[in-house]
Motif scaffolding. Structure first.
Motif, short mmCIF file in Angstrom:
data_model
loop_
_atom_site.label_atom_id
_atom_site.label_comp_id
_atom_site.label_asym_id
_atom_site.label_seq_id
_atom_site.Cartn_x
_atom_site.Cartn_y
_atom_site.Cartn_z
N LEU A 74 3.62 -4.84 3.13
CA LEU A 74 3.37 -6.03 3.94
C LEU A 74 3.41 -5.69 5.43
CD1 LEU A 74 5.50 -8.66 1.98
CD2 LEU A 74 3.01 -8.44 2.01
N ALA A 75 4.34 -4.84 5.84
CA ALA A 75 4.45 -4.46 7.25
C ALA A 75 3.24 -3.68 7.74
CB ALA A 75 5.72 -3.64 7.48
N ALA A 76 2.59 -2.95 6.82
CA ALA A 76 1.45 -2.10 7.19
C ALA A 76 0.11 -2.81 7.06
CB ALA A 76 1.44 -0.84 6.34
N LYS A 77 0.10 -4.06 6.63
CA LYS A 77 -1.16 -4.76 6.34
C LYS A 77 -2.15 -4.72 7.49
CE LYS A 77 -1.23 -6.32 2.10
NZ LYS A 77 -2.29 -5.87 1.17
N GLY A 78 -1.66 -4.78 8.72
CA GLY A 78 -2.56 -4.76 9.86
C GLY A 78 -3.20 -3.41 10.11
N PHE A 79 -2.67 -2.37 9.46
CA PHE A 79 -3.18 -1.01 9.66
C PHE A 79 -3.97 -0.53 8.44
CE2 PHE A 79 0.68 -1.52 12.13
CZ PHE A 79 0.35 -0.99 13.36
N SER A 80 -3.40 -0.73 7.26
CA SER A 80 -4.03 -0.23 6.04
C SER A 80 -3.35 -0.82 4.82
CB SER A 80 -3.96 1.31 5.98
OG SER A 80 -2.60 1.71 5.86
N ASP A 81 -3.94 -0.60 3.68
CA ASP A 81 -3.33 -0.95 2.41
C ASP A 81 -2.70 0.31 1.84
OD1 ASP A 81 -2.55 -1.70 -0.10
OD2 ASP A 81 -4.54 -2.32 -0.80
N LEU A 82 -1.37 0.42 1.93
CA LEU A 82 -0.70 1.64 1.52
C LEU A 82 -0.71 1.85 0.01
CD1 LEU A 82 2.35 1.76 3.96
CD2 LEU A 82 0.24 3.10 4.04
N GLU A 83 -1.15 0.86 -0.75
CA GLU A 83 -1.27 1.03 -2.20
C GLU A 83 -2.68 1.42 -2.63
OE1 GLU A 83 2.01 -1.89 -4.16
OE2 GLU A 83 0.30 -2.90 -3.20
N ASP A 84 -3.58 1.52 -1.67
CA ASP A 84 -4.96 1.90 -1.97
C ASP A 84 -5.04 3.41 -2.25
OD1 ASP A 84 -7.94 0.87 -1.65
OD2 ASP A 84 -7.85 2.86 -0.72
N PRO A 85 -5.96 3.83 -3.13
CA PRO A 85 -6.09 5.27 -3.43
C PRO A 85 -6.36 6.13 -2.20
CG PRO A 85 -7.30 3.98 -5.05
CD PRO A 85 -6.85 3.02 -3.98
N GLU A 86 -6.93 5.57 -1.15
CA GLU A 86 -7.19 6.36 0.06
C GLU A 86 -5.95 6.52 0.92
OE1 GLU A 86 -10.53 4.95 2.27
OE2 GLU A 86 -11.97 5.89 0.91
N SER A 87 -4.91 5.71 0.65
CA SER A 87 -3.66 5.78 1.41
C SER A 87 -2.54 6.45 0.64
CB SER A 87 -3.20 4.37 1.81
OG SER A 87 -4.13 3.73 2.66
N GLU A 88 -2.51 6.25 -0.67
CA GLU A 88 -1.42 6.77 -1.50
C GLU A 88 -1.88 8.02 -2.24
OE1 GLU A 88 1.73 4.47 -4.08
OE2 GLU A 88 -0.07 4.83 -5.30
N HIS A 89 -1.19 9.13 -2.01
CA HIS A 89 -1.57 10.41 -2.58
C HIS A 89 -0.34 11.02 -3.26
CE1 HIS A 89 -4.84 9.97 0.43
NE2 HIS A 89 -3.84 9.64 1.24
N VAL A 90 -0.42 11.28 -4.55
CA VAL A 90 0.70 11.91 -5.26
C VAL A 90 0.63 13.41 -5.03
CG1 VAL A 90 1.79 12.31 -7.49
CG2 VAL A 90 0.77 10.08 -6.99
N LEU A 91 1.68 13.96 -4.44
CA LEU A 91 1.74 15.39 -4.15
C LEU A 91 2.19 16.19 -5.36
CD1 LEU A 91 1.68 17.81 -2.18
CD2 LEU A 91 4.03 17.23 -1.56
N GLY A 92 3.12 15.66 -6.13
CA GLY A 92 3.65 16.35 -7.29
C GLY A 92 4.64 15.44 -8.00
N ILE A 93 5.28 15.96 -9.03
CA ILE A 93 6.25 15.20 -9.79
C ILE A 93 7.60 15.92 -9.72
CG2 ILE A 93 6.74 14.07 -11.99
CD1 ILE A 93 4.06 13.30 -10.85
N ASP A 94 8.64 15.14 -9.63
CA ASP A 94 9.99 15.69 -9.58
C ASP A 94 10.84 14.96 -10.61
OD1 ASP A 94 12.17 17.16 -8.78
OD2 ASP A 94 12.62 15.92 -7.04
#
Length: 396
Positions: A74-94
């Motif tokens: 919600l805080a980032a809405k004015g900048f981007s959608d942080l849940e969108d595939p272009e914003s959220e990138h999985v680096l690996g699994i732990d």
């Protein structure tokens, strides 16, 4: 990862330069042909501070050991959608490893027992079948994504962290204290286990697993977690975009593995089966290898989540390049429904959704089926139940 990326770009004399502040450093690389030195600043103060740096423009990439929180979205809405595939990138699994002193004879715990331990309601190992010894609690600090993951996966709304817990900014220091205290218990990332003793963890009716390459890669382990990079959508800086692509590619994922985490490169593995699996399931996977990927879905949706969208690409590449003559089996599972037939139907529909995406890339699975709520990997109650909604991949 940054060092490997710079070297892949042709940088010479790539080195780390410590800064005055704790957990801050510069990675430098010289490009003689361009007559310049490139600097990349890294500050590791926890996932929450990373979000703040992304928001105030001090960082191009936010590295996080937890998923973005709703309030951050919600805080980032004015900048981007942080849940969108272009914003959220999985680096690996732990795997969030639960460790004790090697002299402790306890071998496994449930998530419920962990909650009781860390809330102080269980304070002696004898209450858990262990020695008559006081439990010493060690936990990561408030800014740690590891702490956020533990709080969300174990404590939830049911438990509060005991005031007796000692807090650590560093996982290395936490493990050091566990090794020095026979009654100690702590939670850390898999890369920091060292000489401490790993416990197997269960969630609800699911089998207890220790974190391993297979159980963590498939996210079947009760305390597996994704490691993320977040950006404000498609980065405007071409080098940031290029680095993100490198990190998620085959070479970048090999580095993830070398650093002690679990890569997303697809691999085939031998897998043991639970004793109570259906006879037709056992026959179907007889002689087959389990692949190191489970496909999961967006919450409350039949659509693949952001990791699964990229895993489709990885699996298609793996089949074309390494296993062109092999056959895929897609087996869906789900959570409990009022009607058992509906549960099986939904699990099969999930497998068919994966088949559809693979078919678009020219990969045609041999068989798809669903087993409903059979063989859960998590509790059927609470937020973790979404982990049961998955599609296993087998190779014959």
């Amino acid at each position: 990862m940054i060092m490997a990326y710079l070297e892949a770009k042709g940088a010479k004399n790539v080195r780390i330069v410590p800064l005055d502040a704790d957990n801050e450093k510069l990675v430098k690389g010289d490009f003689p042909s361009l007559g310049k030195t490139v600097e990349v600043a890294i500050a590791a103060h926890g996932s929450s501070t990373g979000f703040k740096s992304l928001m105030n423009g001090k960082a191009d990439i936010w590295a996080s050991s937890r998923s973005v929180k709703e309030k951050e979205v919600l805080a980032a809405k004015g900048f981007s959608d942080l849940e969108d595939p272009e914003s959220e990138h999985v680096l690996g699994i732990d795997g969030l490893a639960i460790v004790v002193n090697p002299r402790n004879n306890v071998t496994q715990l449930s998530k419920e027992q962990l909650g009781l331990i860390y809330s102080g309601q269980v304070s002696n190992w004898s209450e858990l079948g262990g020695p008559d010894m006081t439990i010493s609690l060690f936990a990561r600090d408030e800014n740690s994504g590891t702490w956020d993951s533990f709080k969300n996966m174990v404590l939830g709304k049911q438990f509060q962290l005991s005031g007796s817990a000692q807090r650590f900014e560093s996982s290395e220091n936490l493990v050091r204290n566990v090794l020095q205290n026979e009654g100690g218990i702590g939670f850390i990332g898999m890369a920091f286990v060292g000489k401490s003793k790993l416990l197997a963890i269960s969630d609800g009716p699911a089998q207890a697993f220790k974190p391993s390459q297979l159980t963590v890669a498939t996210e079947d382990y009760a305390l597996s977690r994704r490691l993320f990079f977040y950006t404000h959508g498609q980065p405007s800086n071409e080098y940031v975009t290029e680095f993100m692509r490198f990190a998620q590619g085959i070479n970048g994922q090999s580095i993830v593995r070398n650093e002690g985490f679990i890569s997303q490169n697809v691999e085939s593995m031998d897998a043991s089966l639970a004793d109570d699996m259906p006879a037709d399931y056992v026959e179907m996977v007889k002689g087959a290898k389990r692949l190191s990927v489970n496909f999961r879905f967006q919450e409350g949706s039949a659509q693949l989540d952001n990791k699964a969208l990229k895993d489709i690409q990885r699996l298609a590449f793996y089949m074309r390049e390494q296993m062109p003559n092999s056959k895929l089996l897609l087996i869906g599972f789900g959570d409990k429904r009022k009607n058992e037939h509906r549960s099986k139907l939904l699990s099969k529909l999930r497998a068919m959704a994966v088949k559809r995406e693979l078919s678009r890339l020219g990969i045609y699975p041999q068989k798809t089926t669903g087993y409903g709520d059979f063989n859960p990997v998590a509790s059927f109650e609470g937020a973790s139940k979404i982990k049961n909604r998955r599609v296993e991949v087998w190779l014959r």
